[in-house]
Motif scaffolding. Sequence first.
Motif, short mmCIF file in Angstrom:
data_model
loop_
_atom_site.label_atom_id
_atom_site.label_comp_id
_atom_site.label_asym_id
_atom_site.label_seq_id
_atom_site.Cartn_x
_atom_site.Cartn_y
_atom_site.Cartn_z
N LYS A 143 -46.73 -28.26 -28.33
CA LYS A 143 -47.38 -28.51 -29.62
C LYS A 143 -46.49 -29.40 -30.47
O LYS A 143 -45.26 -29.40 -30.30
N PRO A 144 -47.09 -30.16 -31.40
CA PRO A 144 -46.26 -30.99 -32.28
C PRO A 144 -45.36 -30.13 -33.16
O PRO A 144 -45.78 -29.09 -33.67
N LYS A 145 -44.12 -30.56 -33.30
CA LYS A 145 -43.14 -29.85 -34.13
C LYS A 145 -42.63 -30.82 -35.19
O LYS A 145 -41.68 -31.57 -34.96
N LYS A 146 -43.28 -30.79 -36.33
CA LYS A 146 -42.90 -31.69 -37.41
C LYS A 146 -41.69 -31.11 -38.14
O LYS A 146 -41.68 -29.91 -38.47
N PRO A 147 -40.65 -31.91 -38.38
CA PRO A 147 -39.46 -31.37 -39.06
C PRO A 147 -39.80 -30.89 -40.47
O PRO A 147 -40.59 -31.51 -41.18
N SER A 148 -39.23 -29.76 -40.83
CA SER A 148 -39.53 -29.17 -42.16
C SER A 148 -38.80 -29.88 -43.28
O SER A 148 -39.21 -29.80 -44.44
N GLU A 206 -50.39 -41.54 -23.42
CA GLU A 206 -51.11 -41.42 -24.70
C GLU A 206 -51.05 -39.99 -25.22
O GLU A 206 -50.96 -39.76 -26.43
N ARG A 207 -51.09 -39.03 -24.33
CA ARG A 207 -50.99 -37.62 -24.72
C ARG A 207 -49.67 -37.37 -25.45
O ARG A 207 -49.63 -36.71 -26.49
N ARG A 208 -48.57 -37.89 -24.90
CA ARG A 208 -47.27 -37.69 -25.53
C ARG A 208 -47.16 -38.48 -26.84
O ARG A 208 -46.61 -37.98 -27.83
N VAL A 209 -47.65 -39.70 -26.86
CA VAL A 209 -47.57 -40.51 -28.08
C VAL A 209 -48.37 -39.86 -29.20
O VAL A 209 -47.94 -39.84 -30.37
N ASP A 210 -49.53 -39.31 -28.87
CA ASP A 210 -50.33 -38.60 -29.89
C ASP A 210 -49.54 -37.45 -30.50
O ASP A 210 -49.60 -37.22 -31.72
N LEU A 211 -48.81 -36.73 -29.66
CA LEU A 211 -47.96 -35.64 -30.18
C LEU A 211 -46.89 -36.17 -31.12
O LEU A 211 -46.62 -35.59 -32.17
N MET A 212 -46.29 -37.29 -30.75
CA MET A 212 -45.23 -37.87 -31.57
C MET A 212 -45.77 -38.35 -32.91
O MET A 212 -45.08 -38.23 -33.94
N VAL A 213 -46.98 -38.88 -32.90
CA VAL A 213 -47.61 -39.28 -34.17
C VAL A 213 -47.81 -38.06 -35.06
O VAL A 213 -47.54 -38.09 -36.27
N GLN A 214 -48.29 -36.97 -34.46
CA GLN A 214 -48.49 -35.74 -35.23
C GLN A 214 -47.17 -35.18 -35.77
O GLN A 214 -47.14 -34.48 -36.78
N GLU A 215 -46.07 -35.51 -35.10
CA GLU A 215 -44.75 -35.06 -35.54
C GLU A 215 -44.17 -35.94 -36.64
O GLU A 215 -43.10 -35.65 -37.16
N GLY A 216 -44.88 -37.03 -36.95
CA GLY A 216 -44.46 -37.86 -38.07
C GLY A 216 -43.89 -39.21 -37.72
O GLY A 216 -43.45 -39.96 -38.61
N ILE A 217 -43.88 -39.57 -36.45
CA ILE A 217 -43.36 -40.88 -36.04
C ILE A 217 -44.46 -41.93 -36.21
O ILE A 217 -45.61 -41.71 -35.84
#
Length: 495
Positions: A143-148, A206-217
């Motif tokens: 799951k995406p883990k966006k830094p707090s 694309e699956r991994r890049v989508d996760l990275m976008v959700q993490e704020g990149i």
Amino acid sequence: MGKPTGFMEYDRTTSRSIAPAQRVKNFKEFHIPLAKEKQEVQGARCMDCGVPFCQSGIMLKGATSGCPLNNLIPEWNDLIFNGQWEEAARRLLLTNNFPEFTGRVCPAPCENACTCSLNGDAVAIKENEEAIIENAFAKGLIKPKKPSVRTGKNVAIVGSGPAGLAAAAQLNKRGHTVTVYERSDRVGGLLMYGIPNMKIEKHIIERRVDLMVQEGIKFITNADIGRKYKANKLLKEYDAVILACGASNPRDINAPGRDAKGIYFAVDFLKSTTMSLLNSNLEDGTYMSAKGKNVVVIGGGDTGNDCVGTSIRHGCKSVVQIEMMPKLPDQRADNNPWPQWARVCKTDYGQEEAIETFGSDPRIYETTVKEFCKDENGDLVGVKVVKVKFVTNEETGRREMREVEGSEQLLDADLVLIAAGFLGSENYVTDSFGVDVDARTNVTTELGEYKTNIEKVFTAGDMHRGQSLVVWAIREGREAAKEVDEYLMGYTNLR
């Protein structure tokens, strides 16, 4: 280890490949994974060596031995044997940001260094790795883990290949704001356009890049730094810049007739196919087609093999793969002992498909191009090749390549694909930033470091070390991120 006698009780078993005659009908991945229970048995074969050479990641005689990421291989082998798949994923992700990439495209130097291979077959490390991460995705564990907390520092990364993506993931995890610039229309670098779908389908990236976008990149495509975007703009707007543009300068073949129409670099051929495949399932006709053509591939490495497999899927009339070096032995030679990378001949998927389709191995060894032949319209019609041998010059003591007299041969060719490797980075990028490069045009740094001669500019991946493996690119991206973090914060807690 979970089962001390596992390596004696169980044979190595790997995924089943779809038969060549069937898989060439499409561009999909063609390995059918083992059932989960059978994959767990493969974990039992790990010996949990006192010195786990599989995770060493060292250079021996110019080649990699063991995993450059120092993956905790015995640990997650034991965990999957005991059915602890979730914990295995956690251990795997400690050292590798993208095991779904390496589990597909890495040549597995870990297996070459596996102690089991001293007297039998290596543990199926690569497939265990892919099974762990795909199980984690299937169970919804990734799951995406966006830094707090954000640090207030901004980092630009030029290039979205495995090195750039790894650096972005690590720096974002630390709390820095990361923007990745990619000159192509899709993110992924060589993973997207340099490696065919048969090895890694693009939805995996694309699956991994989508996760990275959700993490704020943030990703900006069609952003050609040094041309469309000026280097000075990035240097002014960001606290640090990482150059991870790859070794994208292909090596040419300078032989008479090189200007004939029908000669292309392999990277352009493969990119055109993947782009057309993604945009229209090849219906737009924008790709360099091998359909009905006599294809000659120059280069015996992985990229050359990819060209063979892609040409067959296009429907080529014939395909020949030229290799300048002699055929490698079928078994390790005495001067190539374990745990060195095993320099042995392998028949890869493209060559298997050529044997099935045309009845013979496409490779011609100890051969080089003497001339490209063209007709009155300038169209390619053939390639004149000659056999070569390597001899030692008595005066210099160096090995030299010499032509074998009377061995010339004319190959029919409507399409030539040059897969002779890469020379390094492209000048317009390095010149725009003013970074120093070596004779091979790799960006130079102090040994073991990633900071260039230009303040706040760093480098990583093939642009730094030269053409190499995806796993080394990820390692370099992670190491460069640590150095950037320390530069920005005065210390780092990145691994």
